[in-house]
Design an enzyme around this catalytic site. Structure first.
Site, PDB file in Angstrom:
ATOM      1  N   GLY A   1     -10.290   9.497  11.136  1.00  0.00           N
ATOM      2  CA  GLY A   1     -10.504   9.065  12.502  1.00  0.00           C
ATOM      3  C   GLY A   1     -11.091  10.179  13.327  1.00  0.00           C
ATOM      4  O   GLY A   1     -11.159  11.325  12.897  1.00  0.00           O
TER       5      GLY A   1
ATOM      6  N   GLY B   1     -11.017  11.798  17.258  1.00  0.00           N
ATOM      7  CA  GLY B   1     -10.416  11.759  18.583  1.00  0.00           C
ATOM      8  C   GLY B   1     -11.210  12.631  19.522  1.00  0.00           C
ATOM      9  O   GLY B   1     -12.283  13.116  19.180  1.00  0.00           O
TER      10      GLY B   1
ATOM     11  N   ASP C   1       0.943  16.505  24.376  1.00  0.00           N
ATOM     12  CA  ASP C   1      -0.076  15.466  24.230  1.00  0.00           C
ATOM     13  C   ASP C   1       0.530  14.222  23.595  1.00  0.00           C
ATOM     14  O   ASP C   1       0.011  13.690  22.624  1.00  0.00           O
ATOM     15  CB  ASP C   1      -1.241  16.010  23.393  1.00  0.00           C
ATOM     16  CG  ASP C   1      -2.470  15.112  23.492  1.00  0.00           C
ATOM     17  OD1 ASP C   1      -2.533  14.283  24.433  1.00  0.00           O
ATOM     18  OD2 ASP C   1      -3.358  15.222  22.638  1.00  0.00           O
TER      19      ASP C   1
ATOM     20  N   ASP D   1       0.491  16.225  15.468  1.00  0.00           N
ATOM     21  CA  ASP D   1      -0.220  17.148  16.365  1.00  0.00           C
ATOM     22  C   ASP D   1       0.669  18.079  17.170  1.00  0.00           C
ATOM     23  O   ASP D   1       0.253  18.565  18.215  1.00  0.00           O
ATOM     24  CB  ASP D   1      -1.130  16.385  17.343  1.00  0.00           C
ATOM     25  CG  ASP D   1      -2.461  16.036  16.709  1.00  0.00           C
ATOM     26  OD1 ASP D   1      -2.565  16.196  15.476  1.00  0.00           O
ATOM     27  OD2 ASP D   1      -3.375  15.632  17.426  1.00  0.00           O
TER      28      ASP D   1
END
Lengths: 934, 198
Positions: A104, A106, A220, A241
């Protein structure tokens, strides 16, 4: 001078240009003629048949043809966009990782599924950061956080394993590969009810609490960073993350994050107000806010504020005010009956809009109101408190969050009006001017400064800035004039005012304007206090720091250097006022290759701090840490050692003997010593670290693991440091601690097994080593078993199986090993059997090993397999020997047993079997079983 | 800005741009470039746009003291700006090269702020050296290239700055460009054009 071709003239400076002139004329003339024989003829004539000259002009004419467009477009200055410099794609290698598949993309980077090749083959998630960030800083920030991250151990946290830089300098992070989909998608897809959603969310809170207790703030939290997968029928969230937002984004205020890139990059909808305005003072309550936003979305399918709405305020520069002043619409109002969207949202939660609204009204609204309070003092103090209130709600007990009081609402209203009034530049200027008049006396100066500072920090001074900057022509001048007008050119408060303004602007993410204001503050300080004054020096250092932060190393270097030079002239370097300036300048100097100067500066910072500081030595530690890392990079062993000695002294003074900080530093020092080959010396700090941990009642298991691992790698590097038996004990302890530290399927655990197996083998513990490798294989199998296997993973597994098989084979060929070793090898061989169906060699290995361990029951089973595989009975001496034993144990078959044995003995003498390992033992064993009992 | 304006006003027609002026313009351009690049990450910045914007800021509708700058100041400014831009770009290229070679550990510390983009396969430092050789042979040619390439001026603007006709500028440009191109092409290093110096 006779006439003739000019090139024939004696050479000399004057003639160079005339020769050039001749070339030019011939070149221009030739260009006017059509290319071809006409041009060539003309050139021959015009040059007086000078072949050299003709050739020169011809080559220039050729160059002219080829130079189409050359230098035509003008130079271009381009800022770095590493993404363009280095296409990272599937199949390419990044450090020891091979990118297998893109998972993916981001805002910050691209995530890949990657295969690590050394020290173990395993699958990880690898995120390559694509922003034009300072890689070294990103990695340094990650390293600073690493210690804390290493302490994270929770089933719902995907750990960040590694960070590094790609060949072209882009930072990357390596993480546990976490399956699953974003929490919101997961809940919607399974149509979880509100209560079920709350349960999943409470799990998420528990992971966050685990991190918060260890001092790690995520920064985040958003649905795409909370991946949920099914785990035995339960939804297991995994937070990914951790540590990355801090490493990559901490310095980015809203201005940089959202507008400079020309697009919104961060996720402002999930950010706490203090984060959105770019404050550097972020604590766990910021994560609590983000959790609140995620819960909001889980409950009603949308975030409290819409992205577009926030984006406008971010771009408009009034995001702070917007978040502080705006109360999101209540939850229950978002699912009004009759609304199609609301009907969809309700259906997704297996209910009706009316029912959903009823569920959300009251307690849940109050809980969210508390989590989403713009003032963090009003929020839940921890993720655990947040979860507890939700638990209370689920068990129908009274919750702690209360509806907002009337007083609170009134205060908010009042503040909104005051801000609106102050937003007018004229009002503010009048206020400042009024203050200046009111505080004429010198004694009131202090009060005036205080008051002004308060206005600057509470009022929306940016509005004043915006008002004056509206015409874009003369914002700094206009601002200058306002402040000058209010206080007069020689009023010292001007310096304060401008410095405060600069600070305010920087805090709200307007770095460029902050630099302008700070530049003005410096100018004012110079004008009022004099160019070399302490005040001017301080302002200059502050300006330098801002410039460095803005990414302007050359200017920053200049300002910081000048400030430090001025300080030297003024007082000599005796105060720590410019400590940060020294550190920053050292960093810049190192960046521009001036390592020696950086070292001198850091040494100076340490000395000054040492002469001034009486406290805990925080500044000295700061300076020495920088010095140590610089010196390490400089490959200066002697100097690095000296720095570490000083650093450890400070640590020992500052921290308790069993402090994790001290232990970590010991290990770091030990590792470095080992890395430069000083193994004997390295064992000292490592031993100190281990001793300290052993004296602790319950040492942090992560740290204990790190320490043991470092120590064992040191022993492997220099085996003479310890005896085999001590090394073996230590390695076994590492495995044990690793099994506590990591879950059984964690890749670190598998790594540990591999490393320790290797070391144990070298230390003569072949059996234990084989055992560990077998365990690793089994766990690896379980780890990748459920996934749809990538080809690479399948290959990795087969490679591992082959390794184990080889090892089992090697062991069976050796006689006289301890029986445990054969047993371990047999188990290894058995575990890999499914990978080699019908492989006779493997069956033979298993048979021989069973023989060696004397496991009769196992042998019988193998015998059947063996016979089935070889297609005929009794043709293999081993099989016959086994058969003999089996018959011997069956009543009434003694003759058959003896027949089988003699057949086996006969076959065993044949050349094709004579060298078969273990055969002789097996036959002797059978003979003993049959005849020995007599 | 004020400093540049004063220095420009102090110049008389026909004067060469002083070192002081170049220094001041250099500072302005650097500052301007840094600000622009910090705001527009990932963007490219045309040297010509930078130079022209700097001029607009200096000349403005009116100067600081209310009088507008004379037209010939523009030529002075552009001359100084071309030299300043050349210095800025060469410094960046040098720095970048030294970072590349000194990076160590297999990774390059990228210069945080900016890189220089050149036409494909042109080495800026090599170009600068060749340009120095050309300037030694004929200073006007060197200046022309500096104005055209480093300041991104058009032929007409460059001709104005140099005080030559458009036609002369065209001719000189064609020659200078061919000479440099030849000088830079690998197969003819030390070839015919270089013989001019011997």
């Amino acid at each position: 001078m006779p006439p003739g071709p000019e090139h024939a003239l004696p050479s000399g400076p004057r003639h160079k240009s005339s020769r050039l002139g001749l070339l030019e004329r011939l070149f221009a003339g030739a260009l006017e003629r059509p290319a071809g024989s006409a041009r060539k003829r003309w050139l021959q004539n015009a040059s007086g048949n000078d072949e050299t000259l003709v050739a020169e002009v011809a080559s220039l004419l050729e160059a002219h043809q080829a130079a189409e467009g050359f230098l035509e477009s003008g130079a271009v200055v381009q800022s770095v966009e590493p993404a363009e410099l280095e296409p990272v794609h599937v199949g390419s290698g990044v450090g020891p990782y091979t990118l297998v598949e893109e998972l993916g993309e981001g805002g910050f980077g691209v995530v890949f599924r990657a295969l690590q090749s050394t020290p173990i083959r395993r699958e990880v998630a690898l995120k390559v950061i694509k922003l034009g960030m300072d890689t070294r800083q990103v990695i340094a920030r990650f390293e600073a956080e690493r210690r804390a991250l290493a302490l994270l151990d929770h089933p719902s946290i995907a750990r960040v394993l590694d960070a590094g830089a790609t060949d072209r300098g882009r930072p990357y992070f390596v993480m546990d590969l976490a399956p699953g989909q974003p929490i919101t998608e997961y809940c919607d897809e399974l149509q979880l009810t509100t209560k079920e959603r709350l349960r999943v969310f409470i799990e998420l809170c528990s992971a966050m609490q685990h991190a918060h207790q260890r001092g790690v703030i995520h920064r985040d939290i958003k649905p795409s960073n909370v991946l949920v997968a099914d785990a035995g029928g339960r939804a297991l969230p995994k937070v990914i993350d951790f540590g990355i937002a801090k490493a990559t984004g901490a310095e980015f205020g809203t201005g940089t994050l959202f507008t400079e890139m020309g697009q919104v990059i961060g996720t402002p909808v999930y950010m706490s107000p203090e984060q959105a305005i770019g404050s550097s003072d972020i604590d766990i309550r910021s994560d609590v806010y983000s959790l609140g936003v995620v819960l909001h979305e889980l409950l009603v399918g949308e975030t409290p504020f819409h992205a577009e709405e926030l984006r406008q305020h971010v771009n408009g520069g009034d995001i702070a005010a917007f978040l502080a002043e705006t109360t999101p619409a209540p939850l229950s109002g978002r699912v009004s009956v009759g609304d199609q969207d609301a009907a969809d949202v309700a259906r997704c939660r297996r209910t009706t809009p009316a029912e959903l609204a009823r569920l959300l009204r009251g307690d849940l609204e109050n809980i969210l109101h508390c989590a989403l309070a713009p003032e963090r003092e009003r929020r839940y103090e921890s993720a655990a408190a947040f979860a507890r209130d939700l638990e209370r709600l689920l068990s129908d007990r009274p919750i702690e969050a209360t509806p907002p009081s009337v007083a609170y609402r009134a205060a908010k209203l009042l503040r909104r009006h005051r801000v609106a009034a102050l937003a007018s530049a004229a009002v503010l200027v009048a206020l400042i001017a009024g203050l200046a008049v009111a505080f004429q006396s010198l004694t009131a100066r202090q009060a005036q400064a205080e008051l002004l500072r308060e206005i600057f920090s509470t009022a929306r001074f940016e509005d004043l800035y915006d008002a004056t900057a509206a015409d874009q022509q003369t914002p700094p001048d206009e601002l200058d004039r306002l402040v000058i007008g209010a206080f007069g050119e020689r009023d010292p408060i001007r310096v304060d005012a401008l410095e405060t303004l600069a600070d305010r602007l920087v805090t709200s993410g307007r770095l460029a304007e902050g630099v302008e204001a700070q530049t003005a503050a410096l100018a004012a300080a110079r004008q009022i206090h004099g160019a070399g004054s302490a005040q001017a020096t301080r302002q200059q250092a502050a300006l330098g720091l801002l410039l460095a932060r803005r990414g302007d190393p050359l200017l920053a270097e200049f300002e910081l250097g000048a400030a430090l030079a001025a300080e030297r002239l003024l007082t000599g370097p005796v105060t720590t006022a410019l400590h940060s300036a020294r550190l920053e300048l050292a960093d810049l100097l190192e960046d521009s290759g001036q390592r020696e100067a950086a070292i001198v500066l850091l040494e100076e910072a340490d000395q000054i701090a040492a002469s001034v500081e009486t406290g805990d030595g925080a500044r000295r530690i700061e300076a020495l840490e920088a010095l140590a890392s610089l010196s390490r990079r400089n490959d200066d062993t002697a100097a690095t050692r000296g720095i570490y000695t000083r650093l450890l002294e400070l640590y020992e003074r500052r921290y308790a003997q069993d402090s994790a900080f001290l232990v970590t530093k010991y290990v770091e020092y030990g590792r470095w010593l080992a890395s430069v080959g000083l193994t004997e010396e390295a064992s000292l700090p490592m031993d100190l670290a281990l001793d300290a941990l052993d004296r602790t009642a319950a040492p942090p298991v992560g740290l204990l693991f790190e320490t043991l691992s470092a120590l064992n790698r040191l022993y492997a590097q220099d085996p003479s440091l310890t005896t085999d038996s001590e090394a073996r004990a230590s390695l076994n302890r590492e495995v044990l601690v690793a099994s506590e530290r990591f879950s059984g399927d964690a890749t670190e655990y598998l790594d540990t097994l591999a490393r320790c197996a290797e070391d144990l083998e070298r230390r003569g513990a072949l059996g234990r080593s084989t055992q560990l490798l077998t365990e690793r294989f089994v766990r690896f199998e379980a780890l990748t078993g459920e996934n749809q296997l990538a080809e690479a993973t399948q290959r990795a597994r087969i490679t591992l199986a082959e390794e184990l098989l080889d090892r089992a084979d090697a062991i069976r060929r050796q006689g006289g090993l301890p029986v445990e070793t054969y047993r371990a090898a047999r188990q290894a061989a058995e575990h890999v059997t499914p990978y080699f169906p019908g492989n006779r060699n493997l069956l033979e290995i298993r048979l021989v090993l069973a023989t060696r361990t004397g496991e009769f029951a196992a042998m019988l089973g193998l015998l059947n397999e063996f016979e089935a595989a070889s297609g005929a009975q009794g043709v293999h001496p081993l099989a016959l020997a086994m058969q003999a034993i089996a018959l011997h144990q069956t009543p009434g078959s003694q003759r058959a047993a003896r027949r089988a044995l003699s057949q086996a003995q006969e076959l065993a003498r044949r050349p094709e079997f004579i060298s078969l390992p273990g055969l002789q033992e097996a036959v002797e064993w059978a003979a003993e079983a049959i005849y020995g009992e007599r | 800005m004020a400093e540049v304006t004063q220095l420009l006003q102090a110049l008389k027609a026909g004067d060469d741009a002083s070192d002081e002026l170049i220094e001041a313009v250099y500072g302005e351009l650097r500052r301007l470039a840094a600000v622009k690049l910090a705001r527009e990450r990932g963007q490219t910045l045309q040297a010509t746009a930078l130079v022209h914007e700097a001029w607009m800021r200096i000349a403005g509708p009116t100067g600081d003291d209310g009088s507008s700058l004379r037209f010939e100041n523009r030529a002075h400014f552009l001359g100084a700006a071309a030299e300043a831009m050349r210095r800025i770009l060469i410094e960046r290229a040098r720095r970048r090269q030294s970072l590349r070679h000194g990076g160590g550990h297999g990774h390059v510390d990228l210069e945080p702020d900016a890189l220089v983009e050149l036409p494909p396969s042109t080495d800026l430092l090599a170009l600068d050296e060749a340009l120095q050789r050309l300037t030694a042979l004929d200073p006007a040619h060197g200046k022309l290239v500096e104005l055209r390439f480093f300041a991104g001026l058009s032929i007409v603007e460059a001709a104005e700055v140099l005080g030559i006709s458009r036609a002369t500028a065209d001719r000189n440009w064609a020659f200078a460009r061919a000479w440099l191109f030849h000088e830079l092409s690998p197969e003819s290093r030390g070839g015919a054009a270089a013989d001019v110096e011997s």
